[in-house]
Design a protein around this motif. Structure first.
Motif, short mmCIF file in Angstrom:
data_model
loop_
_atom_site.label_atom_id
_atom_site.label_comp_id
_atom_site.label_asym_id
_atom_site.label_seq_id
_atom_site.Cartn_x
_atom_site.Cartn_y
_atom_site.Cartn_z
N GLY A 97 0.68 -1.23 0.14
CA GLY A 97 -0.02 -0.02 -0.15
C GLY A 97 0.75 1.15 0.13
N ILE A 98 1.87 1.23 0.88
CA ILE A 98 2.75 2.57 0.84
C ILE A 98 3.58 2.78 -0.53
CG2 ILE A 98 4.89 3.19 1.73
CD1 ILE A 98 4.03 1.84 4.77
N SER A 99 3.96 1.81 -1.08
CA SER A 99 4.76 2.09 -2.20
C SER A 99 3.93 1.72 -3.73
CB SER A 99 5.87 0.90 -2.40
OG SER A 99 5.37 -0.39 -2.20
N GLY A 100 2.75 0.95 -3.47
CA GLY A 100 2.10 0.52 -4.75
C GLY A 100 2.86 -0.57 -5.51
N PRO B 83 5.78 7.82 -6.56
CA PRO B 83 5.53 8.93 -5.59
C PRO B 83 6.76 9.73 -5.80
CG PRO B 83 5.94 7.02 -4.45
CD PRO B 83 5.59 6.49 -5.83
N PRO B 84 6.79 11.07 -5.66
CA PRO B 84 7.97 11.94 -5.85
C PRO B 84 9.03 11.82 -4.69
CG PRO B 84 6.02 13.22 -5.05
CD PRO B 84 5.52 11.89 -5.28
N SER B 85 8.65 11.32 -3.65
CA SER B 85 9.79 10.99 -2.50
C SER B 85 10.19 9.51 -2.55
CB SER B 85 9.12 11.27 -1.30
OG SER B 85 9.83 10.70 -0.27
N VAL B 86 11.33 9.49 -2.25
CA VAL B 86 11.94 7.81 -2.34
C VAL B 86 11.61 7.19 -0.91
CG1 VAL B 86 14.30 8.55 -1.29
CG2 VAL B 86 14.05 6.65 -3.06
N ILE B 87 11.14 8.00 -0.15
CA ILE B 87 10.78 7.46 1.33
C ILE B 87 9.67 6.19 1.10
CG2 ILE B 87 10.05 7.87 3.80
CD1 ILE B 87 11.40 10.35 3.31
N PRO B 88 8.63 6.44 0.53
CA PRO B 88 7.58 5.26 0.35
C PRO B 88 8.33 4.07 -0.34
CG PRO B 88 6.74 7.18 -0.74
CD PRO B 88 8.02 7.58 -0.21
N MET B 89 9.24 4.28 -1.19
CA MET B 89 9.84 3.28 -2.08
C MET B 89 10.63 2.23 -1.03
SD MET B 89 8.84 3.05 -4.92
CE MET B 89 7.47 3.66 -4.43
N ILE B 90 11.54 3.01 -0.24
CA ILE B 90 12.23 2.56 1.02
C ILE B 90 11.50 1.70 1.83
CG2 ILE B 90 14.21 2.74 2.53
CD1 ILE B 90 15.32 4.83 0.82
N GLY B 144 -3.59 12.40 5.03
CA GLY B 144 -3.34 13.33 4.09
C GLY B 144 -1.83 13.24 3.40
N LEU B 145 -1.53 11.73 3.22
CA LEU B 145 -0.35 11.40 2.52
C LEU B 145 -0.69 11.17 0.92
CD1 LEU B 145 1.03 9.08 5.18
CD2 LEU B 145 1.93 11.17 4.76
N LEU B 146 -1.94 11.14 0.45
CA LEU B 146 -1.97 10.77 -0.83
C LEU B 146 -2.75 12.08 -1.76
CD1 LEU B 146 -3.68 7.32 -0.83
CD2 LEU B 146 -1.63 7.89 -1.74
#
Lengths: 135, 146
Positions: A97-100, B83-90, B144-146
């Motif tokens: 969910g966080i990353s998709g 997403p623009p930030s790398v934080i959700p990827m990590i 508010g994170l989306l």
């Protein structure tokens, strides 16, 4: 050699299917999980489409002695539903969910959008390594 | 019904899904293996000691970006909105990696291969990771994170 070729072809068809279906797009996958937003049902069609040939394959599997290019079937026989399964699935779902992204699209996206995909893949492998060290 | 979701791609989704299922069927009927990407990725990198032969896992994992690349070439590009930030990827990657190992599978192994086998274990895992995904994205939306 033939086995490696089959694995490469299977991986390529898998990756092609992910890219063609829109599942390599993190925003589209997140859109499916976003029930309270602009919901995108595409993932349900992908899952439905994937299950059809696979269900037929399981019916065939029961009727043959061995796979056509290998000596025997090597299939998971575990039927235990325990806390590890539940906790693991819950953590995976949160990360999804966080990353998709789940593992397949993350790896496929290395060829399409390498930098953010690489960040995901390195973090994913690190998470797997943490599991190995701690279990 | 789909008129309510103009951004959906039901036809591409179904065709791409059939391709994924055919690939998984090829792994099962050709090599006798589950096309579980998390397990094969762990095996390919040497993080897992057991499972498919390592060379076979590496070949499958290389195929994933190769196939995506070929589709990108053939169709003139594949849209990937990160997403623009790398934080959700990590953060997402860490959870996906740890969670799929602890839970013995992901969307492909439990979702596609296990559900089509009517494995109760995989049906349970899929229900949980879907519910967790829905809940996580709902929290992100209301936070508010989306």
């Amino acid at each position: 050699m033939i086995r490696l070729a089959i694995a490469l072809v299977a991986g390529s068809i898998f990756g092609a299917g992910l890219a063609f279906s829109g599942m390599s797009d993190p925003a589209r996958v997140q859109g499916f999980l976003d029930l309270f937003g602009n919901w995108d049902p595409t993932l349900a069609f992908v899952m439905g489409g994937a299950i059809i040939p696979m269900a037929i394959a399981w019916l065939i599997q029961r009727r043959v002695e061995k796979p056509f290019a290998d000596a025997h079937f090597s299939l998971p026989g575990t039927t235990i539903i325990d806390r590890k399964l539940g906790t693991g699935a819950a953590l995976f779902g949160a990360g999804w969910g966080i990353s998709g992204l789940c593992p397949g699209p993350g790896l496929a996206d290395l060829a399409i959008n390498p930098l953010p995909a690489l960040a995901f893949v390195i973090a994913m492998l690190a998470g797997m390594a943490v599991h190995r060290v701690t279990n | 019904m789909l008129a309510a979701f103009p951004h959906a791609m039901p036809v591409e989704g179904l065709i791409g899904g059939l391709m994924i299922g055919i690939a998984a069927a090829l792994m099962l009927l050709g090599l006798g293996r589950i096309a579980g990407v998390s397990g094969l990725a762990a095996r390919a990198t040497g993080i897992a000691d057991s499972g498919a032969p390592r060379s076979m896992a590496i070949a499958f994992v290389i195929g994933l970006p190769l196939g995506a690349f070929l589709v990108s070439l053939a169709t003139g590009g594949v849209v990937t909105r990160f997403p623009p930030s790398v934080i959700p990827m990590i953060l997402g990657g860490l959870l996906v990696g740890f969670g799929t190992r602890l839970g013995s599978g992901c969307t492909s192994g439990h979702g596609v291969c296990g559900m089509s086998r009517l494995s109760r274990r995989s049906l349970t895992a899929t229900a949980i990771f879907m519910a967790s995904g829905f809940a996580t994205v709902a929290l992100m939306r209301f936070g508010g994170l989306l």
